[in-house]
Design a protein around this motif. Structure first.
Motif, PDB file in Angstrom:
ATOM      1  N   ILE A 231      45.899  34.139  43.866  1.00 36.19           N
ATOM      2  CA  ILE A 231      45.328  34.589  42.594  1.00 36.19           C
ATOM      3  C   ILE A 231      44.971  36.068  42.711  1.00 36.19           C
ATOM      4  O   ILE A 231      44.433  36.518  43.728  1.00 36.19           O
ATOM      5  CB  ILE A 231      44.082  33.769  42.233  1.00 36.19           C
ATOM      6  CG1 ILE A 231      44.410  32.262  42.262  1.00 36.19           C
ATOM      7  CG2 ILE A 231      43.542  34.190  40.867  1.00 36.19           C
ATOM      8  CD1 ILE A 231      45.540  31.828  41.362  1.00 36.19           C
ATOM      9  N   ALA A 232      45.255  36.831  41.674  1.00 34.79           N
ATOM     10  CA  ALA A 232      44.999  38.266  41.699  1.00 34.79           C
ATOM     11  C   ALA A 232      43.501  38.557  41.689  1.00 34.79           C
ATOM     12  O   ALA A 232      42.760  37.963  40.899  1.00 34.79           O
ATOM     13  CB  ALA A 232      45.657  38.943  40.503  1.00 34.79           C
ATOM     14  N   PRO A 233      43.044  39.482  42.530  1.00 28.85           N
ATOM     15  CA  PRO A 233      41.642  39.881  42.499  1.00 28.85           C
ATOM     16  C   PRO A 233      41.407  40.961  41.447  1.00 28.85           C
ATOM     17  O   PRO A 233      42.352  41.629  40.990  1.00 28.85           O
ATOM     18  CB  PRO A 233      41.419  40.453  43.902  1.00 28.85           C
ATOM     19  CG  PRO A 233      42.758  41.054  44.243  1.00 28.85           C
ATOM     20  CD  PRO A 233      43.801  40.139  43.620  1.00 28.85           C
ATOM     21  N   ALA A 234      40.163  41.138  41.066  1.00 29.03           N
ATOM     22  CA  ALA A 234      39.798  42.252  40.200  1.00 29.03           C
ATOM     23  C   ALA A 234      39.950  43.563  40.969  1.00 29.03           C
ATOM     24  O   ALA A 234      39.889  43.596  42.207  1.00 29.03           O
ATOM     25  CB  ALA A 234      38.362  42.088  39.714  1.00 29.03           C
ATOM     26  N   ASP A 235      40.156  44.669  40.243  1.00 25.96           N
ATOM     27  CA  ASP A 235      40.216  45.965  40.888  1.00 25.96           C
ATOM     28  C   ASP A 235      38.798  46.494  41.124  1.00 25.96           C
ATOM     29  O   ASP A 235      37.800  45.783  40.905  1.00 25.96           O
ATOM     30  CB  ASP A 235      41.061  46.956  40.085  1.00 25.96           C
ATOM     31  CG  ASP A 235      40.500  47.263  38.697  1.00 25.96           C
ATOM     32  OD1 ASP A 235      39.290  47.031  38.462  1.00 25.96           O
ATOM     33  OD2 ASP A 235      41.271  47.736  37.844  1.00 25.96           O
ATOM     34  N   ALA A 236      38.683  47.725  41.569  1.00 29.05           N
ATOM     35  CA  ALA A 236      37.386  48.293  41.911  1.00 29.05           C
ATOM     36  C   ALA A 236      36.457  48.385  40.711  1.00 29.05           C
ATOM     37  O   ALA A 236      35.225  48.458  40.873  1.00 29.05           O
ATOM     38  CB  ALA A 236      37.572  49.671  42.542  1.00 29.05           C
ATOM     39  N   ASN A 237      37.023  48.371  39.505  1.00 30.58           N
ATOM     40  CA  ASN A 237      36.213  48.431  38.287  1.00 30.58           C
ATOM     41  C   ASN A 237      35.924  47.044  37.712  1.00 30.58           C
ATOM     42  O   ASN A 237      35.393  46.939  36.604  1.00 30.58           O
ATOM     43  CB  ASN A 237      36.935  49.266  37.228  1.00 30.58           C
ATOM     44  CG  ASN A 237      37.128  50.701  37.650  1.00 30.58           C
ATOM     45  OD1 ASN A 237      36.225  51.319  38.220  1.00 30.58           O
ATOM     46  ND2 ASN A 237      38.306  51.248  37.380  1.00 30.58           N
ATOM     47  N   GLY A 238      36.292  45.994  38.448  1.00 33.84           N
ATOM     48  CA  GLY A 238      36.099  44.646  37.936  1.00 33.84           C
ATOM     49  C   GLY A 238      37.059  44.294  36.825  1.00 33.84           C
ATOM     50  O   GLY A 238      36.746  43.454  35.971  1.00 33.84           O
ATOM     51  N   GLU A 239      38.251  44.906  36.832  1.00 36.10           N
ATOM     52  CA  GLU A 239      39.224  44.731  35.767  1.00 36.10           C
ATOM     53  C   GLU A 239      40.589  44.351  36.330  1.00 36.10           C
ATOM     54  O   GLU A 239      40.858  44.485  37.521  1.00 36.10           O
ATOM     55  CB  GLU A 239      39.366  46.032  34.967  1.00 36.10           C
ATOM     56  CG  GLU A 239      38.108  46.486  34.266  1.00 36.10           C
ATOM     57  CD  GLU A 239      38.292  47.796  33.523  1.00 36.10           C
ATOM     58  OE1 GLU A 239      37.473  48.087  32.631  1.00 36.10           O
ATOM     59  OE2 GLU A 239      39.243  48.540  33.845  1.00 36.10           O
ATOM     60  N   MET A 240      41.455  43.897  35.430  1.00 38.80           N
ATOM     61  CA  MET A 240      42.887  43.793  35.674  1.00 38.80           C
ATOM     62  C   MET A 240      43.599  44.351  34.454  1.00 38.80           C
ATOM     63  O   MET A 240      43.216  44.035  33.325  1.00 38.80           O
ATOM     64  CB  MET A 240      43.317  42.340  35.927  1.00 38.80           C
ATOM     65  CG  MET A 240      42.968  41.832  37.316  1.00 38.80           C
ATOM     66  SD  MET A 240      43.731  40.237  37.714  1.00 38.80           S
ATOM     67  CE  MET A 240      42.682  39.112  36.795  1.00 38.80           C
ATOM     68  N   ILE A 241      44.588  45.183  34.670  1.00 38.77           N
ATOM     69  CA  ILE A 241      45.346  45.893  33.624  1.00 38.77           C
ATOM     70  C   ILE A 241      44.427  46.421  32.520  1.00 38.77           C
ATOM     71  O   ILE A 241      44.738  46.337  31.335  1.00 38.77           O
ATOM     72  CB  ILE A 241      46.513  45.045  33.062  1.00 38.77           C
ATOM     73  CG1 ILE A 241      46.045  43.727  32.449  1.00 38.77           C
ATOM     74  CG2 ILE A 241      47.544  44.773  34.151  1.00 38.77           C
ATOM     75  CD1 ILE A 241      47.142  42.998  31.672  1.00 38.77           C
ATOM     76  N   GLY A 242      43.289  46.970  32.935  1.00 39.26           N
ATOM     77  CA  GLY A 242      42.372  47.610  31.997  1.00 39.26           C
ATOM     78  C   GLY A 242      41.436  46.693  31.255  1.00 39.26           C
ATOM     79  O   GLY A 242      40.673  47.159  30.391  1.00 39.26           O
ATOM     80  N   SER A 243      41.438  45.392  31.568  1.00 36.81           N
ATOM     81  CA  SER A 243      40.571  44.439  30.885  1.00 36.81           C
ATOM     82  C   SER A 243      39.582  43.830  31.872  1.00 36.81           C
ATOM     83  O   SER A 243      39.953  43.536  33.016  1.00 36.81           O
ATOM     84  CB  SER A 243      41.400  43.319  30.246  1.00 36.81           C
ATOM     85  OG  SER A 243      42.237  43.817  29.232  1.00 36.81           O
ATOM     86  N   PRO A 244      38.339  43.618  31.453  1.00 34.46           N
ATOM     87  CA  PRO A 244      37.350  43.023  32.357  1.00 34.46           C
ATOM     88  C   PRO A 244      37.769  41.632  32.809  1.00 34.46           C
ATOM     89  O   PRO A 244      38.286  40.834  32.017  1.00 34.46           O
ATOM     90  CB  PRO A 244      36.077  42.960  31.497  1.00 34.46           C
ATOM     91  CG  PRO A 244      36.284  43.964  30.411  1.00 34.46           C
ATOM     92  CD  PRO A 244      37.756  43.974  30.143  1.00 34.46           C
ATOM     93  N   VAL A 245      37.552  41.356  34.071  1.00 35.84           N
ATOM     94  CA  VAL A 245      37.784  40.018  34.600  1.00 35.84           C
ATOM     95  C   VAL A 245      36.575  39.157  34.245  1.00 35.84           C
ATOM     96  O   VAL A 245      35.443  39.473  34.617  1.00 35.84           O
ATOM     97  CB  VAL A 245      38.012  40.064  36.118  1.00 35.84           C
ATOM     98  CG1 VAL A 245      38.075  38.658  36.691  1.00 35.84           C
ATOM     99  CG2 VAL A 245      39.293  40.824  36.436  1.00 35.84           C
TER     100      VAL A 245
END
Length: 306
Positions: A231-245
């Motif tokens: 499963i993909a993790p959130a990025d450093a901003n807590g997002e994936m492709i610019g959307s909040p996880v």
């Protein structure tokens, strides 16, 4: 952000006209056969399921049948489950995963739910391994009345009589490295906008409907897919492709307002799967299995929580 990559069609800052669209079309190469990969595979299922040609797509001098697979002995007293694949033709596991679900698992739901599976919504995109259709339109922003995309308009018409009956709709997609290297730069050029580089999540994730979110439903799917692939993790901003996880492996969009495929059925339970086939941690077989696991988990949860 300043545009860092110039797409080779058009003028930066100026939306495409017909000349640029024609230039783009001239660069597209047919790389596989819808007749061989999709039509023949549907035909092989005719002894077990009902098959409907719900329209014909005309593009680039070719015609393509638009095919749907239905449960045999459709019962109007049962709820409906919809599975769509190949909305973006280049996202291969969406098409293959839809077929593998029908071939291996669909008959187990007989008498519990009516199934309608559309394995390849965008045949021209499938053949040309393209996100857009022949007219440089993204079908997955075009599922609405009066759609300019033939593929989207045909599916809207097919599903319109079922609105209010659909319990669950699973739309099968991929997020690939070419999203960042080709399709997002092309979109920016087409729309006369600056391309802003982003990232590609490494792993599987889901898109829920922000208007009527179903977090427990999404997590049931994640739990099933986690047995198959990562499963993909959130990025450093807590997002994936610019959307909040908003949950493990889940983001949200207003699917109907955006004209996304998952928004056209009015189902209580909707999800868009996103497989990452370019990860070194997975394989095509694993990606296909993740799509099947998503559909099975979605149907099972929806039937248990009607």
């Amino acid at each position: 952000m300043q545009q860092t990559r110039f797409y080779p069609i058009g003028t930066p800052g100026t939306p495409w006209g017909e000349a640029e669209r024609a230039d783009w079309r001239a660069r597209q190469v047919r790389q596989r056969s819808h007749a061989d990969d999709v039509v023949a595979r549907v035909d092989a299922l005719r002894a077990r399921f009902d098959v409907e040609t719900y329209g014909t797509l005309s593009a680039d001098g070719r015609t393509y049948p638009l095919l749907a697979i239905r449960s045999r002995d459709w019962n109007p007293d049962l709820p409906v489950g919809v599975v769509s694949g190949g909305v973006h033709g280049y996202e291969t596991s969406g098409v293959v995963g839809a077929f593998e679900f029908v071939e291996r698992s669909a008959e187990a739901y007989a008498g519990r739910i009516n199934l309608l599976v559309v394995p390849c919504v965008s045949p021209w995109g499938y053949e040309h391994i393209q996100r857009w259709n022949f007219d440089a339109i993204d079908p997955n922003r075009s599922f609405r009345a009066g759609s300019p995309a033939q593929e989207s308009a045909a599916l809207v018409a097919l599903l319109a009589p079922l609105r209010g009956q659909v319990l669950v709709h699973v739309d099968l997609h991929e997020t690939t490295d070419t999203d960042e290297s080709e399709f997002r730069p092309a979109k920016a050029a087409r729309d006369g906008e600056a391309f802003e580089p982003g990232g590609i999540p490494d792993g599987f994730y889901l898109v829920d409907d922000s208007v009527q979110p179903q977090p427990a439903f999404q997590q049931a799917i994640i739990a099933a897919v986690e047995q198959v692939t990562h499963i993909a993790p959130a990025d450093a901003n807590g997002e994936m492709i610019g959307s909040p996880v908003v949950g493990h492996g889940v983001i949200e969009y207003p699917v109907e307002a955006l004209g996304l495929c998952a928004g056209i059925t009015g189902a209580r339970y909707v999800t868009t799967t996103e497989v990452y086939p370019d990860s070194p941690r997975t394989s095509p077989e694993e990606c296909n299995a993740a799509q099947v696991a998503s559909v099975v988990a979605a149907l099972d949860y929806a039937l248990a929580h009607r």
